[in-house]
Scaffold this motif. Structure first.
Motif, PDB file in Angstrom:
ATOM      1  N   GLU A  20     -17.451  44.224  -2.048  1.00 45.47           N
ATOM      2  CA  GLU A  20     -17.679  43.069  -1.179  1.00 45.47           C
ATOM      3  C   GLU A  20     -16.480  42.820  -0.273  1.00 45.47           C
ATOM      4  O   GLU A  20     -16.625  42.450   0.884  1.00 45.47           O
ATOM      5  N   ILE A  84     -28.318  39.456  -0.720  1.00 42.57           N
ATOM      6  CA  ILE A  84     -28.782  40.519  -1.621  1.00 42.57           C
ATOM      7  C   ILE A  84     -30.235  40.895  -1.366  1.00 42.57           C
ATOM      8  O   ILE A  84     -30.663  41.973  -1.734  1.00 42.57           O
ATOM      9  N   ASP A  87     -29.683  43.693   0.830  1.00 39.42           N
ATOM     10  CA  ASP A  87     -29.128  44.800   0.041  1.00 39.42           C
ATOM     11  C   ASP A  87     -30.224  45.513  -0.734  1.00 39.42           C
ATOM     12  O   ASP A  87     -30.228  46.729  -0.865  1.00 39.42           O
ATOM     13  N   VAL A  92     -29.190  49.449  -1.452  1.00 38.22           N
ATOM     14  CA  VAL A  92     -27.763  49.529  -1.779  1.00 38.22           C
ATOM     15  C   VAL A  92     -27.542  49.052  -3.212  1.00 38.22           C
ATOM     16  O   VAL A  92     -26.735  49.602  -3.958  1.00 38.22           O
ATOM     17  N   LEU A  93     -28.290  48.044  -3.585  1.00 38.80           N
ATOM     18  CA  LEU A  93     -28.133  47.481  -4.930  1.00 38.80           C
ATOM     19  C   LEU A  93     -28.629  48.425  -6.015  1.00 38.80           C
ATOM     20  O   LEU A  93     -28.142  48.414  -7.129  1.00 38.80           O
TER      21      LEU A  93
ATOM     22  N   ASP B  88     -23.994  53.240   0.300  1.00 48.30           N
ATOM     23  CA  ASP B  88     -23.535  52.024   0.952  1.00 48.30           C
ATOM     24  C   ASP B  88     -23.026  52.436   2.323  1.00 48.30           C
ATOM     25  O   ASP B  88     -21.948  53.006   2.445  1.00 48.30           O
TER      26      ASP B  88
END
Lengths: 254, 325
Positions: A20, A84, A87, A92-93, B88
């Motif tokens: 983050e 999220i 995300d 990505v999560l 990512d």
């Protein structure tokens, strides 16, 4: 064996926080806009209204300064949490959630990541505090602490809501029916006294953000309605509740 | 030694039986391919083994750990490369690996060396410090492979690992997967509908259709089960019965002007077969592929079910089947 597990959980939590923080560092335009917006409230809105209004003999701009800090925490934290949803859309999560790290650790890493973002933005706003003559700089550390706890509550709330929604359509609804009411009913922009309509007073006192604003205003301007310990306890209770709720919902998230 | 064992593993979504009572046992160090069309239940099976999808019934264990009761232990033993990219894209390649290493508890004293090693193996060491958003599809997939292997898992799951990659990269990745399986004793479980590639890489394959394993053997064994060579002959009129009567012909059928014959030792008997047919336009002889096995077992081409296939899998099978049109 057990010690190794705890260490791995902490490492996982750190990994999430670290991610983050990297994202925060990269998205410079977002940081700039998130700081420019409160500055516009202070200087454009504040000086406009302040030209004809002052509260408790304090310049209106100075009076809303704590409220604008709370606003930054509110918007920054909740949107961070809601992110999220995005995300998850981009998967990505997914890679994170299949790692051998408990959901709780990932949740905590996320919360701390969001709080770090917001706290750094608050510190930037504090750099401007010398422009507001009534602000007591010695109150800043305590104000920062209170805002940090508030941020824990609100990031958790954002993550909790984010784990319930599957699409970004919920964003508008949450903005309109949650974030803005929380802001307007927090006393960020006006004093809470007997001049307020009765119903408004009630709503304001039910809003946990009111206590964050009151506490910060107390330590920075020495203007407050509740004793500091009440503000502190309410905000802490709010943070614990939201943290628990968020961790449960996040753990159940598909 | 078996490292994965499933018994009556089943997943039901509503009224659809996505995975229907699968019994599998996969050996340590083996490269195992789960082959089948889209929607056959490959991804769901992998999902259950990776503890992402909860089985409706049945059980499975990986490295001795139960996937339902000990998901955390199972997760430590496995690496996963998902079908859809999960990088990512805000982070650099190296940062993606660092994140993963920390999530999997790779200790800091070996992390750096291991990351460098993996970046080198997938040829990304020069691009390691670039944001992955700037990577091509192939580079992203390579990085995901590196990520999946980073923590030296006992089992590496690859869900359609070569989907959307250029042939060169694909070959390279398969080679690397084989090497990993050998040197690190990593068991690899992969799904694919690229039958040709699976043939070259897998020690054993399980063919899955409608949630059931319908064949399970080495690629050679499966192809041998076809019983002989494949001969395709383009004809004007087809003496189907005469050919069927030949003692060495196992199977024959006509498909849009093409005779498809499965025969023993085609090189010995081709002349006689051709002499029976009057107007031969063209002839093709080849050994069976896994796709032929699939067609024989299911009655349809695996490609018919594969929407995302963009023609990269143009091989003799397709031409063989579609020459008539």
């Amino acid at each position: 064996m057990n010690e190794g597990r705890i260490q791995k959980e902490l490492m996982g939590m750190y990994a999430v926080w670290w991610r983050e923080f990297k994202v925060f560092q990269r998205e410079k335009s977002r940081i700039v806009s998130s700081i420019v917006q409160p500055l516009m409230w202070l200087f454009l809105f504040g000086s406009g209204v302040g030209a004809s209004v002052s509260v408790s003999d304090i310049n209106y701009q100075d009076y809303i300064y704590p409220g604008i800090l709370a606003m930054l925490v509110l918007f920054g934290s909740v949107y961070f949490g809601l992110y999220i949803v995005w995300d998850r859309k981009l998967d990505v999560l997914k890679a994170m959630l299949v790692a051998p790290v408990s959901r709780i650790s990932i949740f905590m890493g996320k919360v701390l990541g969001g709080c770090t973002d917001v706290t750094l933005q608050i510190i930037v706003l504090f750099l401007f505090s010398f422009l507001f003559p009534s602000i007591n700089p010695w109150g800043i550390p305590l104000a920062l602490l209170l805002l940090f706890i508030t941020s824990i509550a609100l990031v958790s709330m954002g993550l909790a809501l984010g784990s319930l929604f599957n699409s970004l359509e919920g964003f508008q609804v949450i903005s309109a029916f949650l974030i803005f009411p929380l802001f307007f009913l927090s006393g960020a922009l006006f004093p809470i006294d007997d001049k307020l309509p009765f119903w408004l007073q009630g709503l304001v006192k039910l809003n946990p953000l009111t206590y964050a604003v009151d506490g910060v205003r107390g330590v920075l301007l020495n203007v407050h309605i509740f004793p500091f310990y009440v503000d502190f306890l309410v905000v802490t209770f709010f943070a614990v509740t939201m943290f628990l709720l968020g961790s449960v919902l996040f753990s159940r998230m598909k | 030694m078996e490292i994965i064992k499933t018994s009556a593993l089943t997943k039901i979504y509503g009224r659809i039986q996505a995975v229907n009572s699968i019994d599998l046992s996969i050996h340590k160090g083996e490269v195992f391919g789960l082959l089948g069309p889209n929607g056959a239940g490959k991804t769901t099976t992998i999902g259950m083994l990776c503890t992402i999808v909860r089985p409706s019934s049945g059980s499975a264990s990986i490295a001795g750990y139960d996937i339902i009761r000990e998901p955390a232990r199972v997760r430590r033993q496995i690496g996963i490369v998902f079908q859809d990219p999960t990088l990512d894209t805000v982070l650099t390649g190296r940062e993606n690996l660092e994140l993963h290493a920390r999530l999997y508890g790779v200790s800091s004293d070996i992390r750096e060396a291991r990351i460098n090693q993996m970046l080198e193996l997938v040829d990304l060491h020069e691009r390691g410090n670039d944001i992955t958003r700037t990577y091509s599809g192939g580079m992203r997939r390579r990085l995901e492979l590196a990520r999946g292997l980073l923590h030296r898992p006992a089992v590496l799951f690859l869900d359609e690992p070569t989907l959307g990659l250029d042939p060169q990269t694909r070959a390279r990745i398969w080679e690397y997967i084989k090497k990993m399986a050998q040197t690190e004793q990593t068991t690899v479980v992969l799904t694919t509908h690229y039958m040709e590639e699976a043939e070259q890489v897998c020690d054993r394959v399980g063919i899955i259709d409608h949630g059931k394993i319908i064949a399970l053997d080495s690629p050679e064994g499966l192809k041998e089960s076809m019983g002989g060579d494949m001969v395709a002959i383009r004809v004007k009129e087809s003496p189907l019965e005469k050919i069927r009567a030949l003692p060495y012909v196992y199977e024959v059928k006509e498909n849009e002007g093409t005779l498809e014959i499965i025969t023993k030792e085609a090189h010995l008997h081709l002349a006689e077969i051709l002499s029976i047919i009057k107007d031969v336009e063209c002839v093709e002889v080849r050994v069976p592929t896994l796709n032929d096995v699939f067609i024989k077992l299911t009655g349809r081409d695996i490609r018919e079910d594969s929407i995302e296939d963009s023609g990269s899998w143009v091989d003799s099978v397709a031409r063989y089947r579609q020459r008539g049109s």
